[in-house]
Design an enzyme around this catalytic site. Structure first.
Site, mmCIF file in Angstrom:
data_model
loop_
_atom_site.group_PDB
_atom_site.id
_atom_site.type_symbol
_atom_site.label_atom_id
_atom_site.label_comp_id
_atom_site.label_asym_id
_atom_site.label_seq_id
_atom_site.Cartn_x
_atom_site.Cartn_y
_atom_site.Cartn_z
ATOM 1 N N ASP A 217 -4.491 42.154 53.705
ATOM 2 C CA ASP A 217 -4.862 40.836 53.202
ATOM 3 C C ASP A 217 -5.294 41.016 51.746
ATOM 4 O OD1 ASP A 217 -5.319 38.120 53.176
ATOM 5 O OD2 ASP A 217 -6.570 38.113 54.978
ATOM 6 N N HIS B 45 -12.853 35.202 52.959
ATOM 7 C CA HIS B 45 -12.597 34.980 51.537
ATOM 8 C C HIS B 45 -13.905 35.053 50.737
ATOM 9 C CE1 HIS B 45 -8.973 33.150 53.288
ATOM 10 N NE2 HIS B 45 -8.395 33.419 52.128
#
Length: 341
Positions: free
Chosen positions: A245, A173
């Site tokens: 993702d 992330h």
């Protein structure tokens, strides 16, 4: 697949849902107040899209459960093995978790949770107890039981993060993880979980990792034709849907701007890309991919529902089977009793 900003659709979001590039919506905690509100939101999403559209959420359990008040508290997947003294109890507990989360989501017309996490609990900062176990044998065994619970409620199983995120420390992330291991080590330590579940025909979808495995290729797995076309679809024989993702994660930045990221993921073998938590980036993707998607729709003109051809018709609004009340009640009771230990 886009996100939305609040508990009700904004006017501009209603317009975006009808855009030909939009194929799904992923929900977050900010989209939930109570079940009545969430049901209305999902209904509006489908109404304004006016086409088959996937409604998804990350509802794994533990620290990744977007809806809490009014929902059963699903344990972290790593707690299943820790709380059970026998394989039989472990299997029942995992199946109860899968059934419960699936029933509670599908009752509100949510198609999928991006679950289960199939990573090995190794050194990753972001995986940890989201994983079932620290080895492939236990991971496969418990995952099979959880997936049985999902499938009892007719919910697809989406395995992530292929070929395995647990053996590299940085969080994709906020960083770009690089896994230095050779292919054989990745295959036998991490990827074997996906391999066995694919062989057992238990995975409907897969989400690849924003991780570079630099002994295999120089692109993150989600942007790599080597990983998705050659290894996943070719060598492992996976025929389900591949979801990228989130393209807003730092681990995706290596592919360039948002349009470049989306194009690279689709070229590599993804069927649907996620663009969350960055409105401008998502809008760039809508504008940049409109011609590409329009051409795909024309190429599928003979398909009765060409939108479904982009991501597998079996994902959309699968009916919740009848007669699950007793099974669901028992599953919730088991989860609650185990959480007290």
């Amino acid at each position: 697949m886009l996100d939305c900003m609040a508990e009700e659709l904004l006017p501009e979001e209603k317009e975006k849902l009808a855009h030909p590039v939009v194929g799904g919506v992923i929900l977050f905690t900010r989209n939930y107040y109570d079940k009545r509100q969430l049901s209305a939101l999902v209904s509006d999403i489908r109404r304004y899209a006016n086409k088959p559209i996937l409604v998804a959420v990350d509802h794994e359990g533990g620290r990744v459960q977007r809806f809490r008040e009014g929902f059963t508290a699903i344990p972290a997947m790593g707690d299943i093995l820790r709380r059970c003294k026998s394989k039989g109890k472990c299997a029942k507990y995992a199946e109860a978790c899968g059934l419960t989360l699936a029933v509670e989501l599908k009752t509100l017309d949510i198609d999928i949770s991006f679950a289960p996490v199939l990573d090995i609990n190794g050194v990753s900062q972001v995986i940890g107890d989201r994983a079932f176990a620290d080895n492939a044998t236990d991971t496969v065994r418990i995952a099979k039981s959880l997936i049985q619970g999902l499938k009892a409620a007719n919910m697809p199983a989406i395995g992530k993060h292929f070929p395995g995120h647990g053996s590299v420390a940085p969080d994709s992330h906020i960083a770009l993880p690089v896994d230095e291991r050779c292919f054989e080590e990745i295959k036998h330590t991490d990827m074997v979980v996906f391999e066995q579940l694919i062989k057992s025909e238990l995975l409907d979808g897969i989400m690849p990792a924003h991780v570079i495995y630099n002994q295999v290729c120089q692109e993150p797995a989600g942007f790599s034709a080597r990983w998705l076309q050659q290894i996943l679809k070719g060598d492992l024989g996976f025929t389900g849907a591949v979801f990228s993702d989130d393209l807003s994660m730092h681990g995706a930045s290596v592919a360039g701007g948002y349009v470049e990221r989306a194009s690279a993921a689709l070229d590599a073998g993804c069927d649907m890309v996620l663009a969350c938590n960055n409105i401008k980036g998502a809008e760039q993707i809508l504008d940049g991919l409109e011609q590409r998607v329009s051409q795909q729709l024309r190429d599928n003109a003979n398909n009765k529902d060409s939108a479904k051809a982009l991501c597998g018709g079996s994902f959309y609004q699968r009916a919740l089977p009848t007669g699950l009340k007793d099974q669901y009640d028992s599953a919730v009771a088991l989860i609650e009793s185990m959480s007290e230990r």
